[in-house]
Scaffold this active site. Structure first.
Site, PDB file in Angstrom:
ATOM      1  N   GLU A   8     -15.889 -19.976  59.107  1.00  0.00           N
ATOM      2  CA  GLU A   8     -14.438 -20.211  59.269  1.00  0.00           C
ATOM      3  C   GLU A   8     -13.802 -20.575  57.927  1.00  0.00           C
ATOM      4  O   GLU A   8     -12.621 -20.314  57.696  1.00  0.00           O
ATOM      5  CB  GLU A   8     -14.191 -21.347  60.275  1.00  0.00           C
ATOM      6  CG  GLU A   8     -14.698 -21.101  61.687  1.00  0.00           C
ATOM      7  CD  GLU A   8     -13.800 -20.183  62.498  1.00  0.00           C
ATOM      8  OE1 GLU A   8     -12.731 -19.806  62.005  1.00  0.00           O
ATOM      9  OE2 GLU A   8     -14.186 -19.831  63.625  1.00  0.00           O
ATOM     10  N   THR A  15     -17.033 -14.187  67.402  1.00  0.00           N
ATOM     11  CA  THR A  15     -16.776 -15.621  67.229  1.00  0.00           C
ATOM     12  C   THR A  15     -16.481 -16.280  68.570  1.00  0.00           C
ATOM     13  O   THR A  15     -16.849 -17.434  68.798  1.00  0.00           O
ATOM     14  CB  THR A  15     -15.604 -15.881  66.251  1.00  0.00           C
ATOM     15  OG1 THR A  15     -14.480 -15.151  66.681  1.00  0.00           O
ATOM     16  CG2 THR A  15     -15.955 -15.485  64.837  1.00  0.00           C
ATOM     17  N   ASP A  71      -9.116 -19.720  71.273  1.00  0.00           N
ATOM     18  CA  ASP A  71      -8.296 -19.092  70.216  1.00  0.00           C
ATOM     19  C   ASP A  71      -8.865 -17.727  69.840  1.00  0.00           C
ATOM     20  O   ASP A  71      -8.140 -16.747  69.682  1.00  0.00           O
ATOM     21  CB  ASP A  71      -8.332 -19.955  68.937  1.00  0.00           C
ATOM     22  CG  ASP A  71      -7.253 -21.033  68.915  1.00  0.00           C
ATOM     23  OD1 ASP A  71      -6.501 -21.147  69.891  1.00  0.00           O
ATOM     24  OD2 ASP A  71      -7.193 -21.761  67.896  1.00  0.00           O
ATOM     25  N   HIS A  98      -7.222 -13.965  69.781  1.00  0.00           N
ATOM     26  CA  HIS A  98      -7.224 -13.083  68.597  1.00  0.00           C
ATOM     27  C   HIS A  98      -7.874 -11.736  68.929  1.00  0.00           C
ATOM     28  O   HIS A  98      -7.408 -10.683  68.510  1.00  0.00           O
ATOM     29  CB  HIS A  98      -7.989 -13.736  67.438  1.00  0.00           C
ATOM     30  CG  HIS A  98      -7.407 -15.052  66.993  1.00  0.00           C
ATOM     31  ND1 HIS A  98      -8.106 -15.972  66.266  1.00  0.00           N
ATOM     32  CD2 HIS A  98      -6.173 -15.587  67.201  1.00  0.00           C
ATOM     33  CE1 HIS A  98      -7.328 -17.015  66.024  1.00  0.00           C
ATOM     34  NE2 HIS A  98      -6.163 -16.809  66.584  1.00  0.00           N
TER      35      HIS A  98
END
Ligand SMILES: [Fe+2]
Ligand SMILES: [Fe+2]
Length: 378
Positions: free
Chosen positions: A118, A212, A241, A245
């Site tokens: 990240e 991810t 999140d 995305h």
């Protein structure tokens, strides 16, 4: 969050781990050779118009998926209150450290590697912004592609902030070595093969965001099983999140398949032939020249990110983009369609063979500077 090691197992952090057999997507070539690579997949100039023509679609279909800041979570909400207003800071830190005490070292190796991945956000953002036809020419462009990119980076920025602070407070990891790894990584950059071509980049980003999502989901599950429900909530919140995305990038590729099926199919084929390599693949702590590969062994072994996950992501994208039924392709597009749609079957056969070989191997200990050079088995 890496996909370089194909696992023999997807089970959680238990004593039943088997040594993973890697199918490496990262060559062992010296880093300097990455920097000599030429751009091999430039976008044909006439394709600029495709992205121009999609700007109003992106404004209507992509920008609404940006969450306003006042509806977003912030790292501070998950961390001990340091303001002195409650006077509970020291107690909250002690409780945090008690919660993490039962989590095994290998869990921390996986979490540190995820956090470091990240941390490469500045490189990721600048590399995306180098792509033809979608780049932000002025730094604050109202163009929808640029607006999305800046908002996405702002959302991502919270992920490493939160994980890094939590890891620091846990006292379980060597922050100095982690910080050196981060500085090395941002200095080294990333080379994942999309070569300024936005078709390839959006395909890559679809896969990587899903990866991810899977990885943070698994660190959430393992934290819960290991006795830290707050860390589980943190990883789960980050995973949510990533899912949003993923929706954006998958939707962009879906639209590109609709308006330009052949070029998009070629891009999917090119990215999959390269294998999807995670953005942190050049991570280095100054000690272990194969750090990323070793980190991949660990995530594979404890079920944070495995070869099975790689294949499931492929299945997911093939289904989501309805690639098997895609029409409007010319000869080269059809060839890539056949190649990509057959990948999960071929990949699973390779995985099976790797599993059989791994069963015959003895476990091996690997030292990680991130956990004070303690050894974990792979
Ligand atoms: Fe993230
Ligand atoms: Fe993300």
């Amino acid at each position: 969050m890496n996909i370089l090691a194909f696992s023999t197992t997807t089970t959680a952090a238990t004593a039943t781990f088997q040594r993973p057999q890697p199918i490496s997507a990262v060559s062992k070539q010296p880093l300097s050779s990455f920097h000599q690579r030429k751009i091999t997949h430039p976008m044909p100039p006439e394709k600029h118009q495709v992205f121009k023509s999609l700007e109003s679609w992106a404004s209507k279909s992509i920008l609404p998926l940006i969450k306003p800041v006042n509806r977003c979570w912030q790292p501070n909400e998950f961390l001990p209150d340091s303001t002195g207003l409650t006077n509970n800071f020291m107690d909250e830190v002690r409780t945090l450290r008690d919660r993490t005490i039962r989590l095994p070292d290998e869990y921390f190796v996986a979490l540190v590697g995820d956090m470091i991945t990240e941390e490469i956000l500045p490189t990721y953002q600048s590399t995306v912004n180098a792509c033809d036809a979608i780049r932000d020419e002025i730094g604050a462009s109202p163009n929808p592609w640029a607006t999305w990119l800046r908002s996405w980076a702002a959302e991502e920025n919270r992920h490493s902030d939160l994980l890094k602070t939590y890891l620091y407070l846990s006292g379980r990891v060597d922050m100095l070595m982690i910080e050196k790894t981060i500085q090395n990584l941002i200095g080294a950059g990333m080379d994942v093969g999309w070569n300024n071509n936005p078709y390839l980049m959006y395909v890559y980003a679809s896969f990587q965001e899903r990866a991810t999502f899977v990885s943070h989901g698994n660190t959430a599950r393992l934290a819960k099983e290991g006795g830290d429900p707050i860390l589980a909530r943190i990883c789960g919140t980050i995973a949510a999140d990533e899912k949003r995305h993923e929706n954006v990038y998958v939707r962009i590729v879906e639209k590109l398949l609709e308006v330009d099926p052949n070029e998009t199919m070629l891009a999917i084929g090119k990215m999959m032939r390269k294998k999807i390599t995670m953005p942190g693949h050049l991570m280095h702590d100054g000690q272990d020249p194969h750090l990323f590969q070793h980190f991949s062994f660990v995530t594979s072994r404890i079920g944070v990110y495995t070869g099975d996950d790689y294949m499931e992501i492929l299945d997911f994208l093939i289904g989501q983009w309805r690639l098997e039924k895609l029409e409007g392709l010319t000869g080269d597009g059809r060839r890539e369609q056949e190649y990509v749609c057959g990948l999960p079957t071929r990949g699973r056969k390779l995985l099976e063979q790797a599993n059989e070989r791994a069963m015959k191997m003895d476990p091996k200990g690997l030292k990680f500077s991130w956990i004070f050079n303690r050894e974990v088995n792979v």
